[in-house]
Scaffold this motif. Structure first.
Motif, short mmCIF file in Angstrom:
data_model
loop_
_atom_site.label_atom_id
_atom_site.label_comp_id
_atom_site.label_asym_id
_atom_site.label_seq_id
_atom_site.Cartn_x
_atom_site.Cartn_y
_atom_site.Cartn_z
N ILE A 197 0.85 -1.18 0.00
CA ILE A 197 0.00 0.00 0.00
C ILE A 197 0.89 1.24 0.00
N GLU A 198 0.62 2.14 -0.95
CA GLU A 198 1.36 3.39 -1.04
C GLU A 198 0.46 4.54 -0.61
N PRO A 199 1.02 5.54 0.06
CA PRO A 199 0.20 6.71 0.41
C PRO A 199 -0.24 7.45 -0.85
N LEU A 200 -1.44 7.97 -0.81
CA LEU A 200 -2.02 8.61 -1.99
C LEU A 200 -1.27 9.90 -2.31
N ASP A 201 -0.80 9.97 -3.55
CA ASP A 201 -0.02 11.12 -3.98
C ASP A 201 -0.21 11.28 -5.48
N ALA A 202 -0.72 12.43 -5.90
CA ALA A 202 -1.01 12.64 -7.32
C ALA A 202 0.25 12.56 -8.16
N GLY A 203 1.37 13.00 -7.62
CA GLY A 203 2.61 12.98 -8.38
C GLY A 203 3.02 11.59 -8.80
N SER A 204 2.93 10.61 -7.87
CA SER A 204 3.31 9.24 -8.22
C SER A 204 2.32 8.62 -9.19
N LEU A 205 1.05 9.05 -9.17
CA LEU A 205 0.06 8.54 -10.13
C LEU A 205 0.40 8.98 -11.55
N ARG A 206 0.90 10.20 -11.67
CA ARG A 206 1.16 10.73 -13.02
C ARG A 206 2.19 9.89 -13.77
N THR A 207 3.14 9.34 -13.07
CA THR A 207 4.22 8.59 -13.72
C THR A 207 4.05 7.09 -13.58
N ALA A 208 2.92 6.65 -13.04
CA ALA A 208 2.72 5.22 -12.80
C ALA A 208 2.59 4.46 -14.12
N ASP A 209 3.22 3.30 -14.17
CA ASP A 209 3.17 2.44 -15.36
C ASP A 209 2.00 1.48 -15.21
N VAL A 210 0.80 2.00 -15.40
CA VAL A 210 -0.40 1.17 -15.33
C VAL A 210 -1.18 1.32 -16.63
N ASP A 211 -1.95 0.29 -16.98
CA ASP A 211 -2.76 0.40 -18.19
C ASP A 211 -4.26 0.36 -17.91
N ALA A 212 -4.64 0.37 -16.62
CA ALA A 212 -6.05 0.53 -16.22
C ALA A 212 -6.08 0.98 -14.77
N TRP A 213 -7.04 1.82 -14.46
CA TRP A 213 -7.21 2.33 -13.10
C TRP A 213 -8.52 1.82 -12.51
N VAL A 214 -8.54 1.66 -11.20
CA VAL A 214 -9.77 1.40 -10.46
C VAL A 214 -10.00 2.57 -9.51
N ASP A 215 -11.12 3.26 -9.70
CA ASP A 215 -11.50 4.37 -8.83
C ASP A 215 -12.39 3.83 -7.72
N ALA A 216 -11.79 3.61 -6.54
CA ALA A 216 -12.53 3.20 -5.35
C ALA A 216 -12.30 4.24 -4.26
N LEU A 217 -12.36 5.49 -4.67
CA LEU A 217 -11.99 6.58 -3.77
C LEU A 217 -13.14 6.97 -2.83
N PHE A 218 -14.29 7.34 -3.42
CA PHE A 218 -15.40 7.82 -2.60
C PHE A 218 -16.72 7.10 -2.87
N GLY A 219 -17.01 6.73 -4.10
CA GLY A 219 -18.32 6.17 -4.40
C GLY A 219 -19.42 7.15 -4.04
N THR A 220 -20.42 6.67 -3.31
CA THR A 220 -21.54 7.55 -2.91
C THR A 220 -21.23 8.32 -1.64
N GLY A 221 -20.01 8.17 -1.10
CA GLY A 221 -19.73 8.72 0.21
C GLY A 221 -19.24 10.15 0.25
N LEU A 222 -19.13 10.82 -0.90
CA LEU A 222 -18.61 12.19 -0.90
C LEU A 222 -19.78 13.17 -0.83
N ALA A 223 -19.84 13.96 0.22
CA ALA A 223 -20.96 14.89 0.43
C ALA A 223 -20.58 16.33 0.12
N ARG A 224 -19.33 16.57 -0.27
CA ARG A 224 -18.89 17.93 -0.56
C ARG A 224 -17.86 17.87 -1.68
N PRO A 225 -17.54 18.99 -2.29
CA PRO A 225 -16.54 18.96 -3.38
C PRO A 225 -15.20 18.41 -2.90
#
Length: 507
Positions: free
Chosen positions: A117-145
């Protein structure tokens, strides 16, 4: 055959708000005697195998996990991906020790599989060698921007070349309204669970979700019994709802109604013509057009079945109103004194009515209430009718369409991706977004279809729903051969009659 838990037909389903979805989750667990972790594993497996089915060549997975149960789904997916031999990098918004319940257990299981598990950091995502992403960040749980790191992560996912699979809901999208909370993930595919959520199908939902798949996770059809639901959802593949009886061999035109289209002011004859032809194509027995005298001679060229009259004053209109059984008011009507005369005279006549375009703009200036009409505004026209901004309409489309029926009566049809139809009792959401329908004249065609169905005896709500479904299906047929850019309203018109002949939509 549909997969386990997937709807087996195109029947309308109830769509539920986030608060109601939590109750459905609890009901499903109670019925099946399972805990929340078992349900989480079921959801994670469903999403993972959808990912493998749609993107079998993609083997380098990036998983973004949030602090709640949506993040738990992500941990389940990541563990499954490792078990299937995929390369997995997982970034977490919160440390495992801060997680609770099923989400914490899912994270511990991922770690037990030697996952990192890596701490969430946008910088490391930008250079990540992945060919598909899974967005399991908030789902229905985000109540504000989303803000801070979450905002940067969503922005990075949207800019990355690899496609995103959103789990349950693209992070940042409100599932109740379809509004983006500042910024939202633009997914290539979304796998949602148990029951539809209205915001996935209307507003910004279709843009954010990409290909939308509902997996019911084994939920029975009566799981939502007793819950009010936000609206009834007609899926995109629902055949047009034609409630017309079979025609007798001895039928005659007088049995199928007489539509009068009132519009076509100076320079806008085409709008009235398209509405009139749509009414003919959907089966109205007779169709007349009341238009500006300058257009009368030309309006019927190429369509001699139309009866066209040049109307100078409200007095000229009276005989046509008396002969017709249904009126379509507004296509190309304009905002002149001539328009106002025809508008007032048409509203004063009894009988069913469809109001669109400048008919709605004039109605906004002189509001009234009526039971037997269909109002067909786009968001800007709805804003004028309700005295608010277009942004306020789009901020909660379901509330807006109900406000229209509360103020004006009848049936309100709020156009846009995920068109909404309300008769004051129940809201119908007609799923399906076709960018080819975003061109001039499409609203006129819809008006004519609704008027033609009304003329044949359908109740206003059934006529509105049938018109929307017919136009969506005709538009889909047109897009198959023409594409979206450059599709014309007349291309949709040409496909109405063949659709009516298809066995699956015959009465």
């Amino acid at each position: 055959m549909p997969s386990v838990g997937e709807p087996s037909d195109a029947a309308p389903l109830w769509a539920y708000r986030a608060s109601e979805m939590r109750q459905l989750d609890a009901r499903l667990m109670a019925r099946e005697h399972i805990d929340d972790y078992t349900l989480m594993r079921r959801a994670g497996r469903a999403a993972f195998f959808r990912l493998r089915r749609h993107w079998p060549q993609r083997r380098r997975l990036g998983v973004i996990c949030g602090p709640g149960n949506n993040g738990g789904d992500g941990y389940v997916i990541a563990a499954l991906a490792r078990a299937w031999g995929l390369s997995v990098r997982l970034w977490a918004m919160a440390p495992v020790e801060s997680l609770r319940g099923a989400a914490r257990r899912a994270a511990q299981d991922f770690l037990a599989s030697d996952g990192q598990i890596e701490p969430l950091d946008a910088g490391s995502l930008r250079t990540a060698d992945v060919d598909a992403w899974v967005d399991a960040l908030f789902g229905t749980g985000l109540a504000r921007p989303a803000s801070g790191v979450a905002h940067d992560v969503i922005s990075t996912l949207n800019a990355h070349p690899a496609p995103v699979l959103a789990i349950d809901t693209p992070s940042g999208l409100c599932t109740d309204t379809g509004v983006m909370r500042g910024i939202a993930v633009q997914a290539a595919m979304t796998v949602s669970f148990i029951a539809p959520k209205p915001g996935l199908y209307t507003g910004a939902g279709p843009d954010c979700c990409g290909t939308l798949i509902l997996d019911r996770l084994g939920a029975p059809d009566d799981l939502g019994a007793g819950l009010p639901g936000a609206c009834r959802l007609w899926p995109a593949d629902t055949p047009p709802e034609m409630l017309l009886p079979p025609r007798s061999p001895t039928a005659h035109k007088g049995q199928f109604g007489h539509v009068l289209v009132v519009g076509g002011g100076v320079g806008m004859a085409g709008a009235a013509r398209m509405a009139a032809e749509a009414a003919l194509r959907v089966g109205a027995g007779l169709v007349s057009v009341a238009t500006a005298p300058e257009h009368a001679a030309a309006a019927g060229i190429g369509r001699p079945e139309l009866m066209v009259a040049g109307i100078q004053t409200a007095e000229d209109l009276a005989p046509l109103l008396a002969r017709s059984t249904v009126r379509a008011l507004g296509p190309g009507l304009g905002r002149s004194s001539w328009s106002e005369q025809l508008f007032s005279a048409t509203l004063a006549a009894p009988g069913p009515l469809v109001v669109d375009a400048d008919g709605l703009n004039l109605l906004a200036e002189c509001p009234c209430w009526r039971e037997n009409w269909i109002l067909t505004p786009h968001p800007a026209e709805a804003a004028r009718l309700l005295g608010v901004t277009t942004a306020e309409i789009q901020a909660d489309r379901l509330a807006a369409v109900r406000a229209l029926t509360d103020r004006y009566g009848g049936v309100a049809l709020l156009k846009g991706a995920g068109t909404l139809i309300d008769d004051g009792q129940q809201i119908a959401l007609c799923a399906g977004a076709n960018p080819g329908l975003a061109s001039g004249g499409m609203g006129d065609v819809l008006t004519g279809l609704a008027a033609g169905l009304l003329a044949q005896g359908l109740a206003p709500v059934a006529a509105a729903r049938g018109a929307v479904r017919l136009q969506l299906h005709a538009g889909a047929h047109a897009a198959q051969t023409l594409g979206h850019a450059g599709m014309l309203a007349s291309d949709v018109l040409d496909r109405i009659a063949p659709l009516l002949a298809l066995p699956e939509i015959r009465p």
